[in-house]
Write a protein that holds these residues in place. Sequence first.
Motif, PDB file in Angstrom:
ATOM      1  N   ILE A   1      38.305  39.843  53.341  1.00 20.70           N
ATOM      2  CA  ILE A   1      38.668  40.897  54.293  1.00 20.70           C
ATOM      3  C   ILE A   1      37.485  41.376  55.130  1.00 20.70           C
ATOM      4  O   ILE A   1      37.656  42.254  55.983  1.00 20.70           O
ATOM      5  N   ALA A   2      36.312  40.821  54.917  1.00 22.83           N
ATOM      6  CA  ALA A   2      35.128  41.320  55.627  1.00 22.83           C
ATOM      7  C   ALA A   2      35.277  41.210  57.138  1.00 22.83           C
ATOM      8  O   ALA A   2      35.053  42.182  57.876  1.00 22.83           O
ATOM      9  N   GLU A   3      35.648  40.038  57.625  1.00 19.23           N
ATOM     10  CA  GLU A   3      35.771  39.845  59.071  1.00 19.23           C
ATOM     11  C   GLU A   3      36.902  40.667  59.668  1.00 19.23           C
ATOM     12  O   GLU A   3      36.704  41.355  60.675  1.00 19.23           O
ATOM     13  N   PRO A   4      38.100  40.656  59.059  1.00 20.84           N
ATOM     14  CA  PRO A   4      39.157  41.500  59.631  1.00 20.84           C
ATOM     15  C   PRO A   4      38.837  42.994  59.571  1.00 20.84           C
ATOM     16  O   PRO A   4      39.194  43.741  60.490  1.00 20.84           O
ATOM     17  N   MET A   5      38.157  43.444  58.534  1.00 20.98           N
ATOM     18  CA  MET A   5      37.798  44.855  58.468  1.00 20.98           C
ATOM     19  C   MET A   5      36.864  45.239  59.612  1.00 20.98           C
ATOM     20  O   MET A   5      36.962  46.342  60.170  1.00 20.98           O
TER      21      MET A   5
ATOM     22  N   GLU B   1      38.216  49.224  49.073  1.00 25.40           N
ATOM     23  CA  GLU B   1      37.664  49.719  50.334  1.00 25.40           C
ATOM     24  C   GLU B   1      38.673  49.643  51.478  1.00 25.40           C
ATOM     25  O   GLU B   1      38.453  50.235  52.546  1.00 25.40           O
ATOM     26  N   ALA B   2      39.789  48.961  51.254  1.00 28.16           N
ATOM     27  CA  ALA B   2      40.811  48.815  52.295  1.00 28.16           C
ATOM     28  C   ALA B   2      42.068  49.644  52.017  1.00 28.16           C
ATOM     29  O   ALA B   2      43.067  49.496  52.709  1.00 28.16           O
ATOM     30  N   HIS B   3      42.026  50.508  51.020  1.00 27.03           N
ATOM     31  CA  HIS B   3      43.247  51.230  50.645  1.00 27.03           C
ATOM     32  C   HIS B   3      43.654  52.275  51.678  1.00 27.03           C
ATOM     33  O   HIS B   3      44.828  52.362  52.052  1.00 27.03           O
ATOM     34  N   PHE B   4      42.760  53.124  52.081  1.00 28.66           N
ATOM     35  CA  PHE B   4      43.034  54.155  53.080  1.00 28.66           C
ATOM     36  C   PHE B   4      44.276  54.981  52.725  1.00 28.66           C
ATOM     37  O   PHE B   4      44.481  55.330  51.568  1.00 28.66           O
TER      38      PHE B   4
ATOM     39  N   PRO C   1      45.270  57.845  60.607  1.00 26.67           N
ATOM     40  CA  PRO C   1      45.564  57.255  59.305  1.00 26.67           C
ATOM     41  C   PRO C   1      45.712  55.747  59.439  1.00 26.67           C
ATOM     42  O   PRO C   1      45.991  55.224  60.533  1.00 26.67           O
ATOM     43  N   ARG C   2      45.529  55.048  58.315  1.00 24.26           N
ATOM     44  CA  ARG C   2      45.578  53.587  58.341  1.00 24.26           C
ATOM     45  C   ARG C   2      46.431  53.046  57.189  1.00 24.26           C
ATOM     46  O   ARG C   2      46.452  53.615  56.105  1.00 24.26           O
ATOM     47  N   SER C   3      47.075  51.919  57.437  1.00 25.98           N
ATOM     48  CA  SER C   3      47.789  51.162  56.414  1.00 25.98           C
ATOM     49  C   SER C   3      47.412  49.699  56.589  1.00 25.98           C
ATOM     50  O   SER C   3      47.827  49.055  57.552  1.00 25.98           O
ATOM     51  N   LEU C   4      46.612  49.196  55.662  1.00 24.20           N
ATOM     52  CA  LEU C   4      46.045  47.857  55.807  1.00 24.20           C
ATOM     53  C   LEU C   4      46.361  46.928  54.635  1.00 24.20           C
ATOM     54  O   LEU C   4      46.498  45.728  54.817  1.00 24.20           O
ATOM     55  N   SER C   5      46.442  47.475  53.425  1.00 30.23           N
ATOM     56  CA  SER C   5      46.390  46.647  52.220  1.00 30.23           C
ATOM     57  C   SER C   5      47.736  46.065  51.826  1.00 30.23           C
ATOM     58  O   SER C   5      48.697  46.799  51.570  1.00 30.23           O
ATOM     59  N   ASN C   6      47.780  44.739  51.758  1.00 28.67           N
ATOM     60  CA  ASN C   6      48.895  44.037  51.138  1.00 28.67           C
ATOM     61  C   ASN C   6      48.678  44.013  49.627  1.00 28.67           C
ATOM     62  O   ASN C   6      47.820  44.728  49.089  1.00 28.67           O
ATOM     63  N   SER C   7      49.438  43.188  48.906  1.00 31.35           N
ATOM     64  CA  SER C   7      49.314  43.160  47.446  1.00 31.35           C
ATOM     65  C   SER C   7      47.896  42.820  47.000  1.00 31.35           C
ATOM     66  O   SER C   7      47.328  43.482  46.117  1.00 31.35           O
ATOM     67  N   ALA C   8      47.320  41.765  47.583  1.00 35.06           N
ATOM     68  CA  ALA C   8      45.995  41.321  47.153  1.00 35.06           C
ATOM     69  C   ALA C   8      44.948  42.396  47.410  1.00 35.06           C
ATOM     70  O   ALA C   8      44.103  42.683  46.546  1.00 35.06           O
ATOM     71  N   ALA C   9      44.970  43.006  48.579  1.00 35.85           N
ATOM     72  CA  ALA C   9      43.994  44.045  48.889  1.00 35.85           C
ATOM     73  C   ALA C   9      44.215  45.281  48.032  1.00 35.85           C
ATOM     74  O   ALA C   9      43.257  45.973  47.659  1.00 35.85           O
TER      75      ALA C   9
ATOM     76  N   PHE D   1      46.159  41.389  56.302  1.00 32.92           N
ATOM     77  CA  PHE D   1      45.096  40.457  55.946  1.00 32.92           C
ATOM     78  C   PHE D   1      45.661  39.065  55.671  1.00 32.92           C
ATOM     79  O   PHE D   1      46.680  38.912  54.995  1.00 32.92           O
ATOM     80  N   ALA D   2      44.952  38.058  56.158  1.00 32.65           N
ATOM     81  CA  ALA D   2      45.372  36.676  55.953  1.00 32.65           C
ATOM     82  C   ALA D   2      44.818  36.063  54.677  1.00 32.65           C
ATOM     83  O   ALA D   2      45.357  35.079  54.173  1.00 32.65           O
ATOM     84  N   ASP D   3      43.736  36.664  54.124  1.00 35.11           N
ATOM     85  CA  ASP D   3      43.008  35.980  53.052  1.00 35.11           C
ATOM     86  C   ASP D   3      42.462  36.980  52.034  1.00 35.11           C
ATOM     87  O   ASP D   3      41.376  36.792  51.488  1.00 35.11           O
ATOM     88  N   ALA D   4      43.235  38.015  51.734  1.00 30.95           N
ATOM     89  CA  ALA D   4      42.726  39.084  50.869  1.00 30.95           C
ATOM     90  C   ALA D   4      42.625  38.689  49.411  1.00 30.95           C
ATOM     91  O   ALA D   4      42.019  39.405  48.616  1.00 30.95           O
ATOM     92  N   GLU D   5      43.196  37.548  49.035  1.00 29.32           N
ATOM     93  CA  GLU D   5      43.086  37.115  47.642  1.00 29.32           C
ATOM     94  C   GLU D   5      41.697  36.582  47.310  1.00 29.32           C
ATOM     95  O   GLU D   5      41.373  36.383  46.131  1.00 29.32           O
ATOM     96  N   ASN D   6      40.854  36.374  48.331  1.00 24.07           N
ATOM     97  CA  ASN D   6      39.487  35.903  48.119  1.00 24.07           C
ATOM     98  C   ASN D   6      38.503  37.067  48.192  1.00 24.07           C
ATOM     99  O   ASN D   6      38.700  38.005  48.960  1.00 24.07           O
TER     100      ASN D   6
END
Length: 356
Positions: free
Chosen positions: A169-173, A200-203, A186-194, A160-165
């Motif tokens: 993450i709505a558009e990238p999700m 909803e992005a933890h997976f 399986p998925r791996s998406l979340s950086n620190s902010a997410a 994610f480029a903007d997960a601190e807001n």
Amino acid sequence: MSRPVVASLDLQALRQNLTVVRSAAPDSRVWSVVKANAYGHGIDRIWSALNDTDGFALLNLEEAILLRERGWKGPILMLEGFFHADDLPLYDQYRLTTSVHSNWQLKALQNAKLNAPLDVYVKVNSGMNRLGFTPDKIHTVWQQLRAMKNVSDMTLMSHFADAENPDGIAEPMAKIEQAAEGLDCPRSLSNSAATLWHPEAHFDWVRPGIVLYGASPSGKWQDIANSGLKPVMTLSSEIIAVQNLKPGDTVGYGRLYKAQQEQRMGIVACGYADGYPRNAPDGTPVLVDGIRTGAIGRVSMDMLAVDLTPCPQAGIGTPVELWGKEIKIDDVASRCGTVGYELMCALALRVPVVTV
């Protein structure tokens, strides 16, 4: 006696921060991100404090091999994958999980001679536009990889480029969902902010980086003040000289600071050659003998100046915290127009590092 500047690493704080991450994403496994030499902390110094993690994620093959040689037997994820086809025998030997983001990597995997298949993370470009396949290509790539004898377990990943807001993450999700449609993966998406702010992005796997080291992914310490996260690195030094300024006296290169009245000033043994930002403006927070004050004048290679007006008792040998438990690295970075990540990574090799 050695020069007094030193970086102290609180390994218990590092363990605590991993616990905070697990509390934030209780149903996910954790890739502890230790790229950039563990964000300047030194991967060899700190990895054992994170040995309760589920896996380590990094970039450099040399650091991955170091972890294996130190005894880590769990998963290691190479976030940018292999850089050359002839790296793959080492990925095979050290059992590394590779990300795949380019067509040439597909061909290299297809043609490699491996003793056992590798786990693969397929990177989807969800709007960051650095690495990854566009969502409409993922199905084709997935099927290509699934047909390869050199590929074992597969996971979909993105960044994610903007997960601190809040709505970052709505558009990238939406793009990720497009890419994953019809795939049972399986998925791996979340950086620190997410990890902190977007459950909803933890997976299946989260990938915390900066929060493990106790700084904020937003660059604002206030955003994590109540999270339980603690700074790991403290950069400290001492006052090595005191000057008494008269009105009109100037300080440092370029004579950028001019005293408006009589003023005591301390000279601290730390400069930009130690990793302290040269562009730190007047008032950048510094702790002198437990009292908050500010830097003045231009930072030199080996020294910086601080205002001693709030701490008249300070003198030669008085301890100084430049960032750490009291002076948050995010606050210093913000005053300098950067982020805590950069200050951590810029810590110079000449600065002694101790673990506490």
